[in-house]
Scaffold this motif. Sequence first.
Motif, PDB file in Angstrom:
ATOM      1  N   CYS A 107     -13.662  -7.096  17.982  1.00 32.70           N
ATOM      2  CA  CYS A 107     -14.514  -6.781  16.835  1.00 32.70           C
ATOM      3  C   CYS A 107     -13.807  -5.852  15.854  1.00 32.70           C
ATOM      4  O   CYS A 107     -13.880  -6.056  14.647  1.00 32.70           O
ATOM      5  N   ILE A 108     -13.109  -4.853  16.364  1.00 37.10           N
ATOM      6  CA  ILE A 108     -12.444  -3.889  15.488  1.00 37.10           C
ATOM      7  C   ILE A 108     -11.389  -4.564  14.606  1.00 37.10           C
ATOM      8  O   ILE A 108     -11.400  -4.388  13.382  1.00 37.10           O
ATOM      9  N   PRO A 109     -10.463  -5.375  15.176  1.00 36.39           N
ATOM     10  CA  PRO A 109      -9.496  -6.038  14.291  1.00 36.39           C
ATOM     11  C   PRO A 109     -10.108  -7.065  13.351  1.00 36.39           C
ATOM     12  O   PRO A 109      -9.614  -7.250  12.247  1.00 36.39           O
ATOM     13  N   VAL A 110     -11.184  -7.730  13.762  1.00 36.34           N
ATOM     14  CA  VAL A 110     -11.810  -8.714  12.878  1.00 36.34           C
ATOM     15  C   VAL A 110     -12.409  -8.008  11.665  1.00 36.34           C
ATOM     16  O   VAL A 110     -12.232  -8.454  10.528  1.00 36.34           O
ATOM     17  N   ILE A 111     -13.083  -6.912  11.881  1.00 38.96           N
ATOM     18  CA  ILE A 111     -13.618  -6.137  10.756  1.00 38.96           C
ATOM     19  C   ILE A 111     -12.472  -5.642   9.887  1.00 38.96           C
ATOM     20  O   ILE A 111     -12.535  -5.680   8.662  1.00 38.96           O
ATOM     21  N   GLY A 112     -11.397  -5.207  10.540  1.00 36.03           N
ATOM     22  CA  GLY A 112     -10.210  -4.762   9.796  1.00 36.03           C
ATOM     23  C   GLY A 112      -9.588  -5.878   8.981  1.00 36.03           C
ATOM     24  O   GLY A 112      -9.134  -5.648   7.854  1.00 36.03           O
ATOM     25  N   GLN A 113      -9.566  -7.093   9.520  1.00 35.70           N
ATOM     26  CA  GLN A 113      -9.005  -8.212   8.768  1.00 35.70           C
ATOM     27  C   GLN A 113      -9.860  -8.554   7.555  1.00 35.70           C
ATOM     28  O   GLN A 113      -9.328  -8.855   6.497  1.00 35.70           O
ATOM     29  N   ILE A 114     -11.161  -8.501   7.705  1.00 40.03           N
ATOM     30  CA  ILE A 114     -12.044  -8.801   6.571  1.00 40.03           C
ATOM     31  C   ILE A 114     -11.857  -7.762   5.466  1.00 40.03           C
ATOM     32  O   ILE A 114     -11.704  -8.108   4.291  1.00 40.03           O
ATOM     33  N   VAL A 115     -11.838  -6.493   5.835  1.00 38.54           N
ATOM     34  CA  VAL A 115     -11.612  -5.436   4.847  1.00 38.54           C
ATOM     35  C   VAL A 115     -10.208  -5.544   4.264  1.00 38.54           C
ATOM     36  O   VAL A 115     -10.008  -5.378   3.051  1.00 38.54           O
ATOM     37  N   GLY A 116      -9.231  -5.868   5.124  1.00 41.58           N
ATOM     38  CA  GLY A 116      -7.855  -6.013   4.662  1.00 41.58           C
ATOM     39  C   GLY A 116      -7.686  -7.121   3.644  1.00 41.58           C
ATOM     40  O   GLY A 116      -6.938  -6.993   2.673  1.00 41.58           O
ATOM     41  N   ILE A 126       0.703 -12.999   5.505  1.00 35.14           N
ATOM     42  CA  ILE A 126       1.028 -14.007   6.513  1.00 35.14           C
ATOM     43  C   ILE A 126       1.316 -13.356   7.856  1.00 35.14           C
ATOM     44  O   ILE A 126       0.804 -13.796   8.892  1.00 35.14           O
ATOM     45  N   VAL A 127       2.117 -12.286   7.865  1.00 33.22           N
ATOM     46  CA  VAL A 127       2.417 -11.585   9.120  1.00 33.22           C
ATOM     47  C   VAL A 127       1.150 -10.972   9.707  1.00 33.22           C
ATOM     48  O   VAL A 127       0.937 -10.998  10.920  1.00 33.22           O
ATOM     49  N   TYR A 128       0.275 -10.453   8.852  1.00 32.74           N
ATOM     50  CA  TYR A 128      -0.984  -9.859   9.310  1.00 32.74           C
ATOM     51  C   TYR A 128      -1.878 -10.906   9.967  1.00 32.74           C
ATOM     52  O   TYR A 128      -2.483 -10.669  11.008  1.00 32.74           O
ATOM     53  N   ILE A 129      -1.948 -12.087   9.371  1.00 35.93           N
ATOM     54  CA  ILE A 129      -2.768 -13.162   9.945  1.00 35.93           C
ATOM     55  C   ILE A 129      -2.173 -13.652  11.256  1.00 35.93           C
ATOM     56  O   ILE A 129      -2.904 -13.901  12.222  1.00 35.93           O
ATOM     57  N   ILE A 130      -0.845 -13.780  11.314  1.00 31.35           N
ATOM     58  CA  ILE A 130      -0.200 -14.188  12.566  1.00 31.35           C
ATOM     59  C   ILE A 130      -0.465 -13.173  13.666  1.00 31.35           C
ATOM     60  O   ILE A 130      -0.744 -13.542  14.810  1.00 31.35           O
ATOM     61  N   ALA A 131      -0.402 -11.883  13.328  1.00 33.56           N
ATOM     62  CA  ALA A 131      -0.700 -10.855  14.329  1.00 33.56           C
ATOM     63  C   ALA A 131      -2.151 -10.958  14.795  1.00 33.56           C
ATOM     64  O   ALA A 131      -2.440 -10.802  15.981  1.00 33.56           O
TER      65      ALA A 131
END
Length: 110
Positions: A25-34, A64-69
């Motif tokens: 949950c934490i990284p998913v919220i971070g990805q949306i904000v990112g 791209i690197v962020y999405i791959i991570a």
Amino acid sequence: MIVDEQTQKKREQKMTVGTFAFFVCIPVIGQIVGMGIAAYIAGNILRLSARRMHDLGFLLLGIIVYIIAGLTLFLSIFGNGTDGLVGSIIFSTLMWGVSYVLLSRLKEFL
């Protein structure tokens, strides 16, 4: 009160799923904000940058690197790869590192 083995296994499974859901949950919220921040930075690059293509290319590479991570984070938790908890910590750290480098490089557009 003493419970049988099946009940105890169900409780442990619920606890494991809950723990993994918390770490995902934490990284998913971070990805949306990112992604929202990336869109804001892209708008500022198009408006303010003298080297638009260079800065947009760097931003795109970072995204791209962020999405791959993020994808490898999900695969490490739900796939058969790295151990779930260890993999989530490793790839969450990788996501933080990519975010830090990207934002420090493009901080004039924030």
